[in-house]
Design an enzyme around this catalytic site. Structure first.
Site, PDB file in Angstrom:
ATOM      1  N   VAL A 143      -1.622  14.374   1.627  1.00 52.52           N
ATOM      2  CA  VAL A 143      -0.323  14.219   0.980  1.00 52.52           C
ATOM      3  C   VAL A 143      -0.475  13.740  -0.457  1.00 52.52           C
ATOM      4  O   VAL A 143      -1.424  13.037  -0.796  1.00 52.52           O
ATOM      5  CB  VAL A 143       0.603  13.261   1.760  1.00 52.52           C
ATOM      6  CG1 VAL A 143       1.021  13.879   3.087  1.00 52.52           C
ATOM      7  CG2 VAL A 143      -0.044  11.910   1.986  1.00 52.52           C
TER       8      VAL A 143
ATOM      9  N   GLU B 250       0.838  -1.204   0.000  1.00 50.94           N
ATOM     10  CA  GLU B 250       0.000   0.000   0.000  1.00 50.94           C
ATOM     11  C   GLU B 250       0.870   1.250   0.000  1.00 50.94           C
ATOM     12  O   GLU B 250       1.997   1.231   0.479  1.00 50.94           O
ATOM     13  CB  GLU B 250      -0.891   0.027   1.244  1.00 50.94           C
ATOM     14  CG  GLU B 250      -2.281  -0.473   1.036  1.00 50.94           C
ATOM     15  CD  GLU B 250      -3.172   0.495   0.268  1.00 50.94           C
ATOM     16  OE1 GLU B 250      -2.680   1.370  -0.469  1.00 50.94           O
ATOM     17  OE2 GLU B 250      -4.386   0.366   0.394  1.00 50.94           O
TER      18      GLU B 250
ATOM     19  N   ASP C 282      -4.764   5.288   5.891  1.00 46.39           N
ATOM     20  CA  ASP C 282      -5.474   6.380   6.568  1.00 46.39           C
ATOM     21  C   ASP C 282      -6.314   5.795   7.697  1.00 46.39           C
ATOM     22  O   ASP C 282      -5.799   5.481   8.748  1.00 46.39           O
ATOM     23  CB  ASP C 282      -6.377   7.132   5.575  1.00 46.39           C
ATOM     24  CG  ASP C 282      -5.609   7.995   4.603  1.00 46.39           C
ATOM     25  OD1 ASP C 282      -4.903   8.901   5.064  1.00 46.39           O
ATOM     26  OD2 ASP C 282      -5.722   7.771   3.389  1.00 46.39           O
TER      27      ASP C 282
END
Length: 183
Positions: free
Chosen positions: A157, A103, A107
């Site tokens: 981000v 990944e 989150d």
């Protein structure tokens, strides 16, 4: 594209290209140690994990195969809904395989929790996770991540595979996107 091409869209560079390269080498070395004598099926989560998968897989010396899944829990939002849809499933049979999910960022953990359970239910011998980035402050469920590159703040981000509206994936670093871009 680099930081100079982004105008005022980039707030700051959070993790440099060199820091990413160094961390991926460290992760690959640990993966080689842990999987010695076995074969790994790397499962990349599209589209964000493309850069991590490409660079990490080239650094791993353990025999491996690569497969891809595309799942969605975001829709048009910048936050995960937790409702997961498979957009592209694996081509590989997982029976008896050692699976390593790759990944870009973790989150809430909701999608990865679902994905780990889903892949385990398909008969894999083991299912582990390697993620370049993790946002501990954003976690809604505890996900056991075996290989973590960097813990980062809960900022938006982009770069190194991470996008906003499909842009910025090609940046060689990870940076924070200025709020005026996505709000």
């Amino acid at each position: 594209m680099d930081a100079n091409d982004m105008g005022d869209a980039l707030e700051r560079i959070l993790i440099s290209e060199q820091q990413i390269a160094d961390k991926l080498q460290e992760m690959a070395t640990q993966i080689d140690r842990d999987y010695r004598g076995r074969e790994i099926l790397l499962v990349g989560v599209l589209k964000g994990a493309t850069m991590v998968m490409a660079d990490l897989s080239r650094l791993i010396h353990t025999p491996l195969e690569i497969d891809w899944m595309a799942v969605s829990s975001y829709g048009a939002s910048t936050k995960s809904s937790g409702v997961v849809r498979i957009l592209k499933d694996l081509d590989s049979d997982l029976g008896g395989r050692d699976v390593l999910i790759v990944e870009d960022v973790i989150d809430s953990g909701l999608t990865l929790d679902w994905l780990t359970r889903n892949l385990s239910s398909r008969g894999a011998s083991s299912v582990e996770i390697a993620a370049l980035l993790r946002k501990p402050e954003a976690a809604k469920v505890a996900v056991d991540v075996k290989y973590v590159g960097f813990d980062i703040p809960n900022d938006f981000v982009v770069g190194y595979g991470l996008d906003y509206a499909e842009k910025y994936r090609n940046l060689p670093f990870v940076g924070t996107l200025a709020p005026h871009v996505y709000q």
